[in-house]
Write a protein that holds these residues in place. Structure first.
Motif, PDB file in Angstrom:
ATOM      1  N   GLN A 199       0.693   5.302   1.665  1.00 20.96           N
ATOM      2  CA  GLN A 199      -0.458   5.817   1.982  1.00 20.96           C
ATOM      3  C   GLN A 199       0.421   7.643   1.882  1.00 20.96           C
ATOM      4  N   PHE A 213       0.710  -4.891   9.611  1.00 18.62           N
ATOM      5  CA  PHE A 213       1.640  -4.837   8.684  1.00 18.62           C
ATOM      6  C   PHE A 213       2.571  -3.965   9.179  1.00 18.62           C
ATOM      7  N   GLY A 214       3.474  -3.449   8.507  1.00 16.96           N
ATOM      8  CA  GLY A 214       4.824  -2.996   8.355  1.00 16.96           C
ATOM      9  C   GLY A 214       5.374  -2.704   9.326  1.00 16.96           C
ATOM     10  N   GLN A 215       6.265  -1.654   9.494  1.00 17.22           N
ATOM     11  CA  GLN A 215       6.535   0.105  10.565  1.00 17.22           C
ATOM     12  C   GLN A 215       6.206   1.029   9.020  1.00 17.22           C
ATOM     13  N   TYR A 243       1.164  -1.055  -0.003  1.00 20.89           N
ATOM     14  CA  TYR A 243       0.206   0.173   0.253  1.00 20.89           C
ATOM     15  C   TYR A 243       0.869   1.340  -0.071  1.00 20.89           C
ATOM     16  N   TYR A 245      -8.500  -0.006  11.898  1.00 17.12           N
ATOM     17  CA  TYR A 245      -7.307  -0.319  12.612  1.00 17.12           C
ATOM     18  C   TYR A 245      -7.071   1.276  12.775  1.00 17.12           C
ATOM     19  N   PHE A 256       3.780   0.615   2.933  1.00 19.78           N
ATOM     20  CA  PHE A 256       3.672  -0.248   4.068  1.00 19.78           C
ATOM     21  C   PHE A 256       3.078  -1.325   3.190  1.00 19.78           C
ATOM     22  N   ALA A 259       3.975   7.670  12.428  1.00 15.32           N
ATOM     23  CA  ALA A 259       5.760   6.802  11.927  1.00 15.32           C
ATOM     24  C   ALA A 259       5.135   5.516  12.193  1.00 15.32           C
ATOM     25  N   GLU A 260       4.567   5.326  12.561  1.00 12.22           N
ATOM     26  CA  GLU A 260       3.661   3.320  12.506  1.00 12.22           C
ATOM     27  C   GLU A 260       3.311   2.781  11.777  1.00 12.22           C
ATOM     28  N   GLY A 261       3.083   1.328  11.576  1.00  9.44           N
ATOM     29  CA  GLY A 261       2.299   1.321  10.432  1.00  9.44           C
ATOM     30  C   GLY A 261       0.999   1.268  11.450  1.00  9.44           C
ATOM     31  N   PRO A 262      -0.370   0.897  10.613  1.00  8.09           N
ATOM     32  CA  PRO A 262      -1.742   0.132  10.694  1.00  8.09           C
ATOM     33  C   PRO A 262      -1.692  -1.031  11.644  1.00  8.09           C
ATOM     34  N   THR A 263      -2.450  -0.553  12.811  1.00  6.16           N
ATOM     35  CA  THR A 263      -2.737  -1.815  13.586  1.00  6.16           C
ATOM     36  C   THR A 263      -4.062  -2.613  14.035  1.00  6.16           C
TER      37      THR A 263
END
Lengths: 110, 113
Positions: free
Chosen positions: A37, A101-103, A35, B36, A90, B41-45
């Motif tokens: 963003q 998801f990754g960081q 993805y 989510y 992502f 600065a982080e990925g979606p959780t």
């Protein structure tokens, strides 16, 4: 358990350069996704892979290629980077239980 | 054509009050919905999900409601806490299909102490 790991975390490219974003997951998931963003645009699907050996286009595939190297790894390649590809990328994997998801990779194309 | 819409870009609530985040969808093939949460600065959780066979799913302070006839779902957070301040994305998919997730644009929630 690392989950989904993306490399690099940050990258600056010049217009026309190429690069590959790497993604690996250790959860034995079949499906993997890329993805991007952008501000005010939410998350948009670039490419996905429903299983090892298969890939399909998502909503915004132009300018990208992908490779599902094996069940763990799904890479995204920019052959000739453009400023419009400046974004946060992502990678994700999931099956009917896990959604991870990754960081993210913050890419700037100048 | 946006298949998943979050019409409120931002929402501000007081700590301890209820936060209600809304989401509408247009594709009648969607039968599985997820929320989510994303910090900068982080990925979606993943937060919570609901199948179309249900109209409510609860997990602690988080409840998702689904109104299939209106093609509308909402996320309720009660009570809201400052740590809930984040961007919330609604997502939808068709389980019988390719399992692609379609995301809304997100709602930025700010919980004020």
């Amino acid at each position: 358990n690392a989950g989904v790991t993306q490399t690099p975390k940050f990258q600056v490219l010049k217009t026309g350069q190429s690069m590959t974003l790497q993604c690996a997951q250790d959860m034995n998931h079949n499906s993997m996704y890329w993805y991007r963003q952008d501000p005010g645009m939410g998350l948009r699907l670039i490419y996905y892979s429903a299983s090892e050996g298969t890939t399909d286009k998502g909503e915004v595939p132009n300018g990208y290629n992908v490779s599902r190297l094996n069940k763990r790894e799904f890479s995204l390649r920019l052959e000739s980077a453009a400023p419009s590809q400046t974004s946060v990328y992502f990678c994700a994997s999931w099956d009917r239980v896990g959604r991870n998801f990754g960081q993210g990779t913050r890419l700037t194309v100048v | 054509d946006q298949q998943v819409k979050q019409n409120s870009p931002s929402l501000s609530v007081q700590e301890g009050r209820i936060s209600i985040l809304n989401c509408d969808y247009t594709n009648s093939m969607f039968d599985y919905f997820l929320w989510y949460k994303k910090y900068p600065a982080e990925g979606p959780t993943f937060l919570i999900s609901i199948s179309s066979i249900k109209d409510k799913n609860e997990d602690g302070r988080f409840t998702v409601f689904l109104n299939k006839s209106a093609k509308h779902l909402s996320l309720h957070i009660v009570p809201s806490q400052p740590g809930d301040s984040a961007v919330y994305f609604c997502a939808a998919t068709s389980q019988g299909g390719s399992e692609k997730l379609v995301f809304g644009k997100g709602t930025k929630l700010t919980v004020n102490p």
